[in-house]
Motif scaffolding. Structure first.
Motif, PDB file in Angstrom:
ATOM      1  N   HIS A  12       0.959  -1.155   0.024  1.00  0.00           N
ATOM      2  CA  HIS A  12      -0.034  -0.014   0.001  1.00  0.00           C
ATOM      3  C   HIS A  12       0.832   1.357   0.122  1.00  0.00           C
ATOM      4  O   HIS A  12       2.019   0.925   0.300  1.00  0.00           O
ATOM      5  CB  HIS A  12      -0.837  -0.101   1.252  1.00  0.00           C
ATOM      6  N   LEU A  13       0.259   2.437  -0.133  1.00  0.00           N
ATOM      7  CA  LEU A  13       0.940   3.717  -0.431  1.00  0.00           C
ATOM      8  C   LEU A  13       0.970   4.467   1.046  1.00  0.00           C
ATOM      9  O   LEU A  13      -0.176   4.459   1.716  1.00  0.00           O
ATOM     10  CB  LEU A  13       0.491   4.552  -1.396  1.00  0.00           C
ATOM     11  N   GLN A  14       2.082   4.637   1.618  1.00  0.00           N
ATOM     12  CA  GLN A  14       2.023   5.176   2.824  1.00  0.00           C
ATOM     13  C   GLN A  14       2.285   6.712   2.792  1.00  0.00           C
ATOM     14  O   GLN A  14       3.546   6.969   2.293  1.00  0.00           O
ATOM     15  CB  GLN A  14       2.999   4.540   3.726  1.00  0.00           C
ATOM     16  N   LEU A  15       1.614   7.414   3.185  1.00  0.00           N
ATOM     17  CA  LEU A  15       1.616   8.906   3.396  1.00  0.00           C
ATOM     18  C   LEU A  15       2.155   9.548   4.738  1.00  0.00           C
ATOM     19  O   LEU A  15       1.587   9.022   5.645  1.00  0.00           O
ATOM     20  CB  LEU A  15       0.270   9.651   3.010  1.00  0.00           C
ATOM     21  N   THR A  16       2.814  10.312   4.706  1.00  0.00           N
ATOM     22  CA  THR A  16       3.165  11.068   5.840  1.00  0.00           C
ATOM     23  C   THR A  16       2.117  11.961   6.288  1.00  0.00           C
ATOM     24  O   THR A  16       1.361  12.395   5.769  1.00  0.00           O
ATOM     25  CB  THR A  16       4.719  11.715   5.863  1.00  0.00           C
ATOM     26  N   LEU A  17       2.317  12.515   7.728  1.00  0.00           N
ATOM     27  CA  LEU A  17       1.178  13.240   8.163  1.00  0.00           C
ATOM     28  C   LEU A  17       1.152  14.496   7.468  1.00  0.00           C
ATOM     29  O   LEU A  17       0.041  15.176   7.122  1.00  0.00           O
ATOM     30  CB  LEU A  17       1.316  13.630   9.805  1.00  0.00           C
ATOM     31  N   GLU A  18       2.350  15.043   6.997  1.00  0.00           N
ATOM     32  CA  GLU A  18       2.404  16.421   6.245  1.00  0.00           C
ATOM     33  C   GLU A  18       1.769  16.181   4.919  1.00  0.00           C
ATOM     34  O   GLU A  18       1.066  17.161   4.412  1.00  0.00           O
ATOM     35  CB  GLU A  18       3.766  16.814   6.161  1.00  0.00           C
ATOM     36  N   GLU A  19       2.235  15.057   4.147  1.00  0.00           N
ATOM     37  CA  GLU A  19       1.534  14.882   2.931  1.00  0.00           C
ATOM     38  C   GLU A  19       0.188  14.591   2.705  1.00  0.00           C
ATOM     39  O   GLU A  19      -0.552  15.348   2.078  1.00  0.00           O
ATOM     40  CB  GLU A  19       2.257  13.548   2.227  1.00  0.00           C
TER      41      GLU A  19
END
Length: 483
Positions: free
Chosen positions: A283-290
Motif C-alpha cells: 500500500h501507499l504510505q503517506l506522511t502526516l504532512e503529505e
C-alpha cells in the motif's frame, strides 16, 4: 611507465564496464508522459496571445468564454480515500488507482514494501516470469552487482601488478612444495611470517614465497582466473579469517539438514507451473504532512478512521496529526505552537506552493529534500533542515521559558559541520529554514488547550502566524574557495 600502464588498464576496464552495462540496460519508461502533472489536479491554461496573428485573439476569447460558461473541474470526480493508522502514525492508501495517481502526479508517499515507488507487485510478477522488464529496485541491485564486480576485477589487476613488481625486484623465491618455509624473514624489521603465492584453480603454478606479513589473514580469490592469489598461512593457535567476493558457503551438515536452505531455492521451486493471480500486499504510505496537504491544501483526499470508518474533518485531522507527531502521542491539552507537525508542515506547505517536489530526507540526515521535477528525473538539489526560532517576547518573559527554549534550540557546532559535510559529499546545497514560533493563543479562545476539537477552527489563521526565513549554507573548502 608501469603506473601509467596500470592507470590505462583501469580506465579501459571502466569503459568496458560502462559499455556492457549500457548494452544490457532495458529502455527506460517515458517519465515525461507518466509524470506530466506536477500535482494530482488538472489545469486549463489560456492559449498564448500572438500580436501579429489575429486568429490568436479569437482563440483566446473563445477559450476564455467557454471556460467561464462551462467551467471544467480540476479535481477528481470522487475524492481519494486514505486510512489513518494509529500504529504507524501515517495514512495508508490501498486503492491501486489512487496509489498510481498520487505517485505519478507529485510523488506523494512511498510503497510500504519498496524503497520509494510502489513496485512490489511488478517485482513479484517479474520474479516468477509473468512480466518482463525491470523495476527501480532491480536496477539498483544490478548497479550494485556491477560495482562489486568492477571492484573485484580492479583488486585482481592491482594484485597482479604487485606480483609482477615483486618478481622484478626478486623479493620472493619459488618453493618446490606447498609447505611453508621454516625460516622467517621480515620487512622493515616490524612484521614477520611467511607469505605464499598460490592458485586454488590452476595447480600448474607453484606456490611462491614473498614479503612476510602478520600471518593471521587468509585471502583467496574464488573467481575463475588463472592468476595466483595471495595466501597467508596462519599459526596453529590463531583462527583464520577469509575474505572472499563470493558469499560464504554453508557447512556440509547444515546444508544436508536443510536448516539453512536458501529462500531463493524455495522461490525457484514455486515458480514452476505457476497459475493464479498475485494479491498485491503493498500500500501507499503517506506522511502526516503529505496527507494534510492533500486534504487541506488541495482538497482531493479524504481520511477515514481505521476503527469507526468515519471521515475525519480537517480540524480533527490537524489535532490528530499534532498528537501523533510526538512519541508517545501527546494529549491535545498539552499541545504547543512548536509541535513537530506544525513546524514541518509549515515548511512542507511553503516549498510545495513554490513548485518543489518535497520528499523526506532522513537518508541524508535532514528533514526534507527538494527536487525540481521529481526523483526519477534528477537528484535533489537542496537539503532542508528545520530550525525553530523563538523570537517572540513570550518565550523570553520568564527564566523558566528561557531555559526551556535554550534546551530546544541548542545545537553543537559539530552537528552542523557533520550535516553540511554530508550534503557536500552528495552534491546538495544545505538550507537552514528558521521557523518563527508564535506565542500560544489565548486559552479561552484556543481549541488547543481543550481535549475537544473545535470544528470551526480557522486553519488559515493558525498557519499565518508562522514566518519562515531561509539561509543557504555551503561548505568552505580552502583549495576551492580561494580568492
Amino acid at each position: 611507465m608501469e603506473v601509467a600502464n596500470h592507470n590505462r588498464s583501469k580506465g579501459d576496464l571502466t569503459v568496458e564496464k560502462s559499455a556492457s552495462a549500457h548494452r544490457l540496460r532495458a529502455p527506460r519508461p517515458n517519465y515525461n508522459v507518466l509524470h506530466a502533472l506536477p500535482l494530482p489536479l488538472k489545469t486549463y491554461p489560456l492559449p498564448n496571445f500572438i500580436p501579429h496573428n489575429p486568429f490568436s485573439v479569437l482563440h483566446l476569447l473563445y477559450v476564455y468564454v467557454s471556460q467561464n460558461v462551462l467551467r471544467p473541474c480540476s479535481h477528481p470526480a470522487i475524492r481519494y480515500k486514505g486510512l489513518f493508522s494509529s500504529k504507524t502514525g501515517s495514512i495508508h492508501v490501498t486503492e491501486p488507482s489512487t496509489v498510481r495517481a498520487l505517485w505519478e502526479a507529485g510523488f506523494f508517499g512511498k510503497g510500504s514494501l519498496s524503497r520509494s515507488e510502489p513496485s512490489w507487485l511488478e517485482r513479484e510478477k517479474k520474479r516468477i516470469g509473468v512480466l518482463a522488464g525491470q523495476t527501480s529496485e532491480d536496477a539498483t541491485r544490478r548497479r550494485r552487482e556491477e560495482r562489486k564486480e568492477f571492484k573485484n576485477e580492479r583488486a585482481r589487476k592491482e594484485r597482479e601488478a604487485i606480483e609482477e613488481k615483486l618478481k622484478e625486484e626478486g623479493r620472493y623465491e619459488i618453493v618446490s612444495n606447498g609447505e611453508p618455509h621454516d625460516q622467517d624473514t621480515s620487512t622493515n624489521g616490524s612484521v614477520k611470517g611467511p607469505i605464499f603465492l598460490s592458485s586454488e584453480l590452476d595447480k600448474a603454478h607453484p606456490p611462491l614465497r614473498g614479503i612476510p606479513d602478520s600471518g593471521t589473514v587468509q585471502c583467496q580469490d574464488t573467481e575463475t582466473d588463472t592468476s595466483p592469489s595471495l595466501k597467508i598461512k596462519p599459526p596453529d593457535d590463531v583462527k583464520s579469517v577469509q575474505f572472499s567476493p563470493a558469499a560464504p558457503a554453508f557447512k556440509a551438515q547444515e546444508a544436508t539438514s536443510g536448516v539453512f536452505q536458501s529462500r531463493f531455492d524455495l522461490s525457484l521451486e514455486s515458480d514452476t507451473g505457476f497459475t493464479g493471480d498475485i494479491v498485491n500486499q503493498e500500500h501507499l504510505q503517506l506522511t502526516l504532512e503529505e496527507a494534510f496537504f492533500l486534504v487541506y491544501g488541495l482538497g482531493i483526499l479524504e481520511v477515514v478512521d481505521e476503527e469507526t470508518r468515519e471521515s475525519i474533518s480537517v480540524p480533527s485531522l490537524l489535532s490528530l496529526s499534532r498528537t501523533y507527531s510526538y512519541f508517545p502521542p501527546c494529549p491535545p491539552s498539552r499541545l504547543q505552537p512548536d509541535d513537530p507537525f506544525l513546524l514541518s508542515y509549515v515548511v512542507y506547505h511553503h516549498f510545495r506552493s513554490l513548485g518543489w517536489v518535497v520528499r523526506p530526507g532522513t537518508k541524508f540526515a535532514v528533514d526534507y529534500l527538494l527536487y525540481n521535477r521529481g526523483p526519477v528525473f534528477a537528484h535533489a538539489e537542496f537539503a532542508v533542515v528545520i530550525v525553530p526560532a523563538y523570537s517572540d517576547q513570550h518565550w523570553s518573559a520568564t527564566k523558566a521559558r528561557q531555559l526551556e527554549v535554550a534546551k530546544e534550540v541548542r545545537k553543537e557546532w559539530w552537528w552542523l559541520h557533520c550535516v553540511n559535510r554530508v550534503q557536500s559529499q552528495v552534491q546538495k546545497s544545505l538550507i537552514l529554514v528558521f521557523v518563527d514560533v508564535p506565542c500560544p493563543e489565548n486559552p479561552k479562545q484556543s481549541s488547543i488547550s481543550r481535549n475537544k476539537v473545535d470544528t470551526t477552527l480557522d486553519i488559515g489563521s493558525v498557519l499565518k502566524r508562522y514566518k519562515i526565513r531561509e539561509i543557504s549554507m555551503k561548505r568552505w573548502i580552502p583549495n576551492r574557495s580561494r580568492d
